[in-house]
Design a protein around this motif. Structure first.
Motif, mmCIF file in Angstrom:
data_model
loop_
_atom_site.group_PDB
_atom_site.id
_atom_site.type_symbol
_atom_site.label_atom_id
_atom_site.label_comp_id
_atom_site.label_asym_id
_atom_site.label_seq_id
_atom_site.Cartn_x
_atom_site.Cartn_y
_atom_site.Cartn_z
ATOM 1 N N ARG A 21 -16.189 5.524 7.214
ATOM 2 C CA ARG A 21 -17.026 4.497 7.850
ATOM 3 C C ARG A 21 -16.150 3.530 8.626
ATOM 4 N NH1 ARG A 21 -21.799 1.515 4.639
ATOM 5 N NH2 ARG A 21 -22.865 3.371 5.431
ATOM 6 N N ARG A 22 -15.010 3.194 8.070
ATOM 7 C CA ARG A 22 -14.034 2.354 8.767
ATOM 8 C C ARG A 22 -12.664 2.572 8.115
ATOM 9 N NH1 ARG A 22 -17.789 -0.724 6.210
ATOM 10 N NH2 ARG A 22 -17.153 -1.862 4.329
ATOM 11 N N GLY A 23 -11.621 2.242 8.864
ATOM 12 C CA GLY A 23 -10.270 2.435 8.360
ATOM 13 C C GLY A 23 -9.726 3.801 8.719
ATOM 14 N N SER A 24 -8.783 4.293 7.922
ATOM 15 C CA SER A 24 -8.129 5.568 8.180
ATOM 16 C C SER A 24 -7.931 6.315 6.870
ATOM 17 C CB SER A 24 -6.774 5.348 8.875
ATOM 18 O OG SER A 24 -5.854 4.736 7.977
ATOM 19 N N PHE A 25 -7.447 7.554 6.986
ATOM 20 C CA PHE A 25 -7.182 8.396 5.822
ATOM 21 C C PHE A 25 -5.675 8.537 5.607
ATOM 22 C CE2 PHE A 25 -7.602 12.202 3.121
ATOM 23 C CZ PHE A 25 -8.708 11.858 2.396
ATOM 24 N N ALA A 26 -4.920 7.508 5.979
ATOM 25 C CA ALA A 26 -3.460 7.543 5.889
ATOM 26 C C ALA A 26 -3.012 7.278 4.454
ATOM 27 C CB ALA A 26 -2.852 6.524 6.843
ATOM 28 N N LEU A 27 -3.036 8.338 3.643
ATOM 29 C CA LEU A 27 -2.662 8.206 2.233
ATOM 30 C C LEU A 27 -1.280 8.787 1.934
ATOM 31 C CD1 LEU A 27 -6.043 9.333 0.601
ATOM 32 C CD2 LEU A 27 -5.242 6.996 0.970
ATOM 33 N N TYR A 42 0.576 1.724 -3.075
ATOM 34 C CA TYR A 42 0.051 2.941 -2.461
ATOM 35 C C TYR A 42 -1.303 2.668 -1.815
ATOM 36 C CZ TYR A 42 3.619 5.652 -4.934
ATOM 37 O OH TYR A 42 4.804 6.167 -5.394
ATOM 38 N N PRO A 43 -1.623 3.390 -0.750
ATOM 39 C CA PRO A 43 -2.934 3.233 -0.107
ATOM 40 C C PRO A 43 -4.008 4.028 -0.832
ATOM 41 C CG PRO A 43 -1.618 4.825 1.111
ATOM 42 C CD PRO A 43 -0.745 4.313 -0.005
ATOM 43 N N VAL A 44 -5.259 3.579 -0.738
ATOM 44 C CA VAL A 44 -6.402 4.285 -1.319
ATOM 45 C C VAL A 44 -7.564 4.234 -0.341
ATOM 46 C CG1 VAL A 44 -5.791 3.876 -3.741
ATOM 47 C CG2 VAL A 44 -7.187 2.197 -2.517
ATOM 48 N N GLN A 79 -3.650 -0.711 -2.000
ATOM 49 C CA GLN A 79 -4.256 -1.343 -0.830
ATOM 50 C C GLN A 79 -5.288 -0.402 -0.211
ATOM 51 O OE1 GLN A 79 -2.339 -2.212 3.278
ATOM 52 N NE2 GLN A 79 -2.140 -4.127 2.140
ATOM 53 N N VAL A 80 -6.465 -0.927 0.078
ATOM 54 C CA VAL A 80 -7.544 -0.145 0.675
ATOM 55 C C VAL A 80 -7.237 0.073 2.156
ATOM 56 C CG1 VAL A 80 -10.010 -0.042 1.168
ATOM 57 C CG2 VAL A 80 -9.213 -1.057 -0.968
ATOM 58 N N LEU A 98 -6.653 8.895 -3.528
ATOM 59 C CA LEU A 98 -5.265 8.514 -3.339
ATOM 60 C C LEU A 98 -4.419 9.783 -3.264
ATOM 61 C CD1 LEU A 98 -3.911 7.156 -6.744
ATOM 62 C CD2 LEU A 98 -6.162 8.142 -6.511
ATOM 63 N N SER A 99 -3.210 9.659 -2.810
ATOM 64 C CA SER A 99 -2.355 10.831 -2.688
ATOM 65 C C SER A 99 -1.956 11.332 -4.074
ATOM 66 C CB SER A 99 -1.116 10.507 -1.869
ATOM 67 O OG SER A 99 -0.280 9.608 -2.577
ATOM 68 N N ILE A 100 -1.538 12.600 -4.124
ATOM 69 C CA ILE A 100 -1.093 13.171 -5.400
ATOM 70 C C ILE A 100 0.124 12.412 -5.927
ATOM 71 C CG2 ILE A 100 -0.102 15.232 -6.469
ATOM 72 C CD1 ILE A 100 -1.873 16.906 -4.692
ATOM 73 N N ASP A 101 1.032 12.020 -5.035
ATOM 74 C CA ASP A 101 2.206 11.255 -5.474
ATOM 75 C C ASP A 101 1.794 9.927 -6.098
ATOM 76 O OD1 ASP A 101 3.871 13.252 -4.564
ATOM 77 O OD2 ASP A 101 4.221 12.299 -2.609
ATOM 78 N N ALA A 102 0.816 9.249 -5.478
ATOM 79 C CA ALA A 102 0.350 7.971 -6.026
ATOM 80 C C ALA A 102 -0.325 8.178 -7.375
ATOM 81 C CB ALA A 102 -0.608 7.307 -5.043
ATOM 82 N N PHE A 103 -1.120 9.248 -7.484
ATOM 83 C CA PHE A 103 -1.800 9.535 -8.743
ATOM 84 C C PHE A 103 -0.785 9.823 -9.850
ATOM 85 C CE2 PHE A 103 -3.814 12.280 -11.843
ATOM 86 C CZ PHE A 103 -5.034 11.679 -12.050
#
Length: 242
Positions: A21-27, A42-44, A79-80, A98-103
């Motif tokens: 809806r808004r933002g990006s998928f840069a995870l 990490y981004p979410v 951070q969202v 979130l990314s696998i590394d972040a998880f």
């Protein structure tokens, strides 16, 4: 509901990367790398209802506290970077990607996966499930699974989310019924139009018959007129609908 995703390959099996809806998928990269003084941020990407409930938007921060895989208390600052459009009611209310590394960093996991997704055509999902089960059984026999991993389970998306599957089946039936009603009404309207056109031109048809036009040719002429009228109306309606 935390889901660790492989950012580079998630788009091969789901539409979530383009369902923002808004933002990006840069995870794939931390917002702030880890240092001696501070842990990594990490981004979410989160569901839209969860964003409304937490009153957070793109750029906002979320603190997660849970139990890690080793039994310790896991916590982290995230951070969202994106908010999704509606996906599914449960995920909209509580879902977080979130990314696998972040998880793994949050849950204190060195490696391993809870889920491997395989995308196949819907009409091939049952046979594909059987093939994947055979491959998984052979792989398990050779590689083995950790004691905490449990048995390998292969399920189709309809079995994972039966509510959505039932909704889609109901939607197909509903669409069919509505289509029959709409086409019936359109057919009756077409029939009424052609009947009026025929009755209003009875004298013209009489003259054509008197001049030697056969009844079959007259019928074909009327049917062709209705055909062309339907084609023009269908094209105009399709363009207006589009």
């Amino acid at each position: 509901m935390l889901k660790g995703v492989d950012v580079t390959r998630e788009g091969d099996v789901t539409r979530l990367p383009g369902h923002l809806r808004r933002g990006s998928f840069a995870l794939d990269q931390p917002v702030r790398p880890a240092s001696a003084a501070h842990p990594a941020i990490y981004p979410v990407v989160i569901g839209y209802r969860l964003a409304e409930r937490l009153q957070v938007d793109v750029g906002g921060e979320i603190v997660l506290i849970t139990q890690a895989a080793d039994g310790s208390i896991a916590n982290g600052l995230f951070q969202v970077v994106g908010v999704l459009r509606p996906v599914e009611l449960g995920f909209d209310r509580s879902g977080m990607l979130l990314s696998i590394d972040a998880f793994n960093a949050l849950m204190v996991m060195q490696d391993g996966y809870h889920e491997i997704a395989v995308r196949v055509p819907d009409d091939d999902s049952a046979s594909a499930q059987q093939r994947v089960e055979k491959v998984g059984a052979a792989w398990t026999a050779v590689q083995g699974l950790p004691e905490t991993g449990g048995a390998l389970v292969v399920r189709r998306w309809q079995q994972i989310n039966p509510t959505v599957a039932d909704m889609l089946r109901f939607s197909d039936v509903y669409t069919t019924v509505i289509s029959v009603i709409i086409f019936s009404i359109a057919g009756l309207g077409m029939l009424n139009t052609m009947l009026m056109a025929v009755f209003e031109r009875s004298r013209e048809f009489g003259i054509l018959l008197a001049l030697g036009l056969g009844r079959f040719s007259l019928t074909v002429m009327v049917l062709l007129e209705s055909l062309f009228l339907s084609l023009v109306g269908g094209l105009a309606g399709g363009l207006a609908g589009a």
